[in-house]
Design an enzyme around this catalytic site. Structure first.
Site, PDB file in Angstrom:
ATOM      1  N   HIS A 107       6.644  41.344  35.404  1.00 25.22           N
ATOM      2  CA  HIS A 107       5.777  42.451  34.980  1.00 25.22           C
ATOM      3  C   HIS A 107       6.678  43.511  34.328  1.00 25.22           C
ATOM      4  O   HIS A 107       7.848  43.651  34.707  1.00 25.22           O
ATOM      5  CB  HIS A 107       5.106  43.019  36.232  1.00 25.22           C
ATOM      6  CG  HIS A 107       4.070  44.070  35.978  1.00 25.22           C
ATOM      7  ND1 HIS A 107       4.404  45.384  35.732  1.00 25.22           N
ATOM      8  CD2 HIS A 107       2.719  44.025  35.957  1.00 25.22           C
ATOM      9  CE1 HIS A 107       3.295  46.093  35.574  1.00 25.22           C
ATOM     10  NE2 HIS A 107       2.252  45.290  35.705  1.00 25.22           N
ATOM     11  N   ASP A 116      10.035  42.069  43.783  1.00 24.11           N
ATOM     12  CA  ASP A 116       8.788  42.756  43.424  1.00 24.11           C
ATOM     13  C   ASP A 116       7.662  41.997  44.108  1.00 24.11           C
ATOM     14  O   ASP A 116       7.254  40.929  43.661  1.00 24.11           O
ATOM     15  CB  ASP A 116       8.635  42.753  41.894  1.00 24.11           C
ATOM     16  CG  ASP A 116       7.254  43.219  41.449  1.00 24.11           C
ATOM     17  OD1 ASP A 116       6.385  43.453  42.309  1.00 24.11           O
ATOM     18  OD2 ASP A 116       7.051  43.337  40.231  1.00 24.11           O
ATOM     19  N   GLN A 152       2.365  41.147  44.020  1.00 21.11           N
ATOM     20  CA  GLN A 152       1.323  40.115  44.059  1.00 21.11           C
ATOM     21  C   GLN A 152       1.472  39.182  45.256  1.00 21.11           C
ATOM     22  O   GLN A 152       0.771  38.164  45.324  1.00 21.11           O
ATOM     23  CB  GLN A 152       1.354  39.282  42.761  1.00 21.11           C
ATOM     24  CG  GLN A 152       1.063  40.069  41.506  1.00 21.11           C
ATOM     25  CD  GLN A 152      -0.384  40.558  41.423  1.00 21.11           C
ATOM     26  OE1 GLN A 152      -1.280  40.045  42.101  1.00 21.11           O
ATOM     27  NE2 GLN A 152      -0.619  41.552  40.592  1.00 21.11           N
ATOM     28  N   LYS A 189      -2.993  46.761  46.070  1.00 21.13           N
ATOM     29  CA  LYS A 189      -3.179  45.319  45.890  1.00 21.13           C
ATOM     30  C   LYS A 189      -3.238  44.623  47.246  1.00 21.13           C
ATOM     31  O   LYS A 189      -3.224  43.407  47.352  1.00 21.13           O
ATOM     32  CB  LYS A 189      -2.031  44.744  45.053  1.00 21.13           C
ATOM     33  CG  LYS A 189      -2.007  45.287  43.613  1.00 21.13           C
ATOM     34  CD  LYS A 189      -0.920  44.633  42.812  1.00 21.13           C
ATOM     35  CE  LYS A 189      -0.520  45.405  41.584  1.00 21.13           C
ATOM     36  NZ  LYS A 189      -1.476  45.371  40.487  1.00 21.13           N
ATOM     37  N   CYS A 231       0.555  43.116  31.229  1.00 14.33           N
ATOM     38  CA  CYS A 231       1.833  43.848  31.328  1.00 14.33           C
ATOM     39  C   CYS A 231       2.990  42.875  31.526  1.00 14.33           C
ATOM     40  O   CYS A 231       3.914  43.140  32.313  1.00 14.33           O
ATOM     41  CB  CYS A 231       1.820  44.869  32.476  1.00 14.33           C
ATOM     42  SG  CYS A 231       0.581  46.123  32.282  1.00 14.33           S
TER      43      CYS A 231
END
Ligand code: 7TS
Length: 406
Positions: free
Chosen positions: A123, A200, A203, A226, A364
């Site tokens: 991302h 990261d 997700q 999220k 993104c």
């Protein structure tokens, strides 16, 4: 499996409405998840009864706010299995967490000739901060190639590792492809050459239980929104020794110990990285979302989500004119695709007219779109409250889209 999706759906008030005269089918969970009643109620309760600033007032409301805020930090510590609660830094989301590490650690430690590695499927939030810091320090940002299926090319990654590599920053799950990256392996290879690592987790955290000690990552960043929590709150986990050695990213109140014009000294962890009034209601809402998730057996959630995604992938593979973008074997949450002869934006608009919410565009993640030679995709992304019926609704709506556009 004791997972009752209808019971879960009943906990999310927003799902029970019609959009354009059709029952809402919410498949944009990669962008943000919906919030259970418990989270909405916790935020409302906080503002109704406890609102006050933290760590400051000499009064009962401030004590209550501070206790709830710090108890939320402890909930996060347990959720991630971090060793110490001061390793949990509140941020406004994944983006801020990555920027904090890139600017605080990167500006002080990177020099010309050094390299930072990210993968080609990141991302923008895990590309641009590193690019900015590399520009300032003279270090180089390198992209780890991705295979045709959409996996990090581990062989090429290992070949890139050298003494010049000081930092490896990698997504746990790709928001554009759904690939689950072998972060444990990527981290241990980076550590072998003495590089630090950031994962990261934007997700990933909603899908399965993440254990930062087991991963042995140096930093882990994610967003509350999220994870069934509110927007404007997120977490950066960092190993205590590293955070202690880092300088503050932003200055202001709360992050200081003493201030004078001659010299300012900084507060201890985690406050050193939390200047200004924090998002107190957000922290409380996020802890409530974690407690909500913890009422389930997380393995049951994984099994349910795998069933729904597996079903969606099967239907996609049988669907005429549908091209999947990203075919990694180990994946979570995301079905990214194109319909031959159509533009993703048109498909998205026509799906919305039938009550089906998806995201379209480059997500993104422009470099990976370029890798596949596509301007963007249609992305259906799944959460624990989605079911096979939602997948059927998506494909029924796609039939109509095709009739209209082709
Ligand atoms: N990293 C990944 C892997 C993401 O998917 C996102 C947001 C971010 C970082 C940034 O998170 P934020 O909360 O700080 O904005 N991804 C998406 C998406 O896929 N659609 O909308 C936002």
């Amino acid at each position: 499996m004791s997972f009752d999706v209808e019971k879960v759906r009943a906990d999310f008030p927003i799902l029970h409405q019609e959009i354009n005269g059709k029952p809402l089918v919410y498949l944009d969970n990669g962008a943000t998840t919906q919030k259970p009643e418990a989270v909405i109620e916790a935020i409302s309760h906080y503002y109704r009864y406890d609102n006050s600033n933290v760590h400051r007032g000499a009064h009962t409301l401030s004590d209550r706010s501070t206790a709830a805020f710090e108890s939320a930090r402890e909930t996060v510590r347990q959720f991630l299995n971090a060793q110490f609660s001061e390793e949990v830094i509140w941020t406004k989301g994944t983006t801020e967490g990555i920027n904090l590490v890139a600017f605080s650690w990167g500006l002080s430690n990177l020099k010309p000739g050094d390299q930072v590695l990210v993968s080609e499927m990141e991302h923008h939030a895990n590309i641009v901060p590193w690019q900015m810091v590399c520009e300032k320090t003279g270090a180089q940002l390198q992209a780890i190639p991705v295979t045709e299926d959409g996996d990090v090319d581990l062989e090429k990654y290992r070949a890139m590792l050298s003494d010049a590599v000081k930092f490896v920053s990698i997504g746990h799950v790709s928001n554009a492809l759904g690939t689950v990256n072998p972060v444990r392996e990527i981290i241990s290879a980076a550590h072998e050459i003495g590089a630090l690592t950031l994962v990261d987790g934007a997700q990933a955290v909603a899908h399965w239980a993440v254990d930062v000690q087991e991963l042995d990552c140096d930093f882990y960043a994610f967003s509350g929104h999220k994870l069934y929590g509110p927007t404007g709150i997120g977490v950066l986990y960092g190993k205590r020794a590293l955070l202690n050695d880092m300088t503050p990213f932003m200055g202001g109140g709360e992050m200081i110990e003493t201030v004078s014009f001659a010299k300012t000294t900084y507060n201890k962890l985690p406050y050193k990285f939390e200047p200004g009034t924090p998002n107190i209601a957000g922290a409380i809402g996020l802890a409530t979302a974690m407690n909500y998730l913890n009422t389930f057996d997380r393995d049951d959630v994984v099994a349910h989500e795998n069933d729904v995604l597996g079903y969606a992938l099967k239907r996609a593979s049988e669907y005429e004119g549908l091209r999947l973008v990203g075919r990694a074997k180990h994946r979570a949450g995301v079905l990214s695709f194109l319909i031959d002869g159509t533009h993703p934006h048109d498909v998205g608009t026509l799906l919305d007219q039938q009550g089906v919410a998806v995201r379209t565009g480059n997500h993104c993640a422009m470099p990976i779109m370029e890798h596949y030679g596509v301007p963007g995709t249609v992305r259906a992304s799944f959460a624990m409250y989605n079911s096979r019926a939602d997948v059927d609704a998506l494909f029924a709506a796609l039939d109509k889209v095709k009739m209209f556009l082709l």
